[in-house]
Design a protein around this motif. Sequence first.
Motif, PDB file in Angstrom:
ATOM      1  N   ASN A 286      -7.872  11.242 -15.707  1.00  0.00           N
ATOM      2  CA  ASN A 286      -6.682  11.279 -16.558  1.00  0.00           C
ATOM      3  C   ASN A 286      -5.458  11.881 -15.890  1.00  0.00           C
TER       4      ASN A 286
ATOM      5  N   GLY B 282      -3.438  11.488 -19.422  1.00  0.00           N
ATOM      6  CA  GLY B 282      -4.276  11.136 -20.553  1.00  0.00           C
ATOM      7  C   GLY B 282      -5.174  12.296 -20.935  1.00  0.00           C
ATOM      8  N   PRO B 283      -6.150  12.030 -21.765  1.00  0.00           N
ATOM      9  CA  PRO B 283      -6.509  10.718 -22.296  1.00  0.00           C
ATOM     10  C   PRO B 283      -5.617  10.314 -23.462  1.00  0.00           C
TER      11      PRO B 283
ATOM     12  N   ILE C  17      -8.962   6.562 -20.676  1.00  0.00           N
ATOM     13  CA  ILE C  17      -8.358   7.177 -19.494  1.00  0.00           C
ATOM     14  C   ILE C  17      -6.998   6.550 -19.217  1.00  0.00           C
TER      15      ILE C  17
END
Length: 328
Positions: free
Chosen positions: A301, A228-229, A235
């Motif tokens: 993330n 991620g994000p 997240i």
Amino acid sequence: TNKAELKSTAAWMVSEGVQVINMSLGWSWDGPGDGTSPNTESPLNTVDSAVTGGVIWVNAAGNNAASNWYGDYSDSDSDGTLEFVSGSEYQYVYLSAGTKITVQLRWDDTWDSADSDLDLYLYEWDSCCGYTLFELSIDEQSGEPGQNPYESITFTAPWADYYYLFVKHSSGSAPEWFQLLVWGKDLSIPVGEHSITNPGDSSNPGMLTVGATNWATPSTIESFSSRGPTTDGRIKPDIVGADRGDSVSYGVNGFSGTSQASPHVAGLAALVLQRYPEYTPGQVASYLKNNALGMGIVPNNTWGYGLAQMPLFEPTAPIDVTATSGAG
């Protein structure tokens, strides 16, 4: 399988009382990456319907950390061709003869009425003739209904070579960011962040997006595991599972990818439901996240809430037990 078939299959599974669905697949973008889509047949909406029907949905995060690029709009020389890093206006991929790829481009704009017009081009280059255009995607984005900030190319290499991808700004205002994804091939300038695929970017609390780590080195994330994000800053992934198990198809330690990590986590979700059958999909997801082995500052993330694991259970007292005097 197309998105409509996925929707009908998931609806049938809900009607049959299925409580855990694993999907080791990622799908083409059909929304801005914020967990929503205007397409009723989007996997994002299928996930929402299944969770509403009582299903905990577990999904592979994707193996696209090295095949994704995400970054700010940049055109320092004002020639309309965007830059991936300062001074570089292209990405390249090496393809063997007969290799088929799908390339996707999206950018920061309104889905269903986009008015920033970006276009996607694929070229080959050689020393005698320079660049030769092989494929392009130049859909119009002028603010009309039904126009999305999205372009896509599907291409089969006629011979082995390096092929070059360019993004050009045709008209409209400059978006804040744009994103390029090549399914199955590494980019020359990858950006691992924002590489979670659809529907892994779902915001539904009753689904888990799963990254991958080698079971033999469980403190190291797989280099390909999508991160991620999301485009709206959430997240992802939610959790990480083990991959590289033995299989008949791939051999000893051969099954790598979030496609194997995800069903491992789905199996844990089934065990949670076995012990706590009254749990909702959101409660199952929370239970697994809360009991994960955290990696770094949680959540993050790369790992989400960490490596999936079950707590050590203390046996509970037996119930509905009767004793008969003198039975021995």
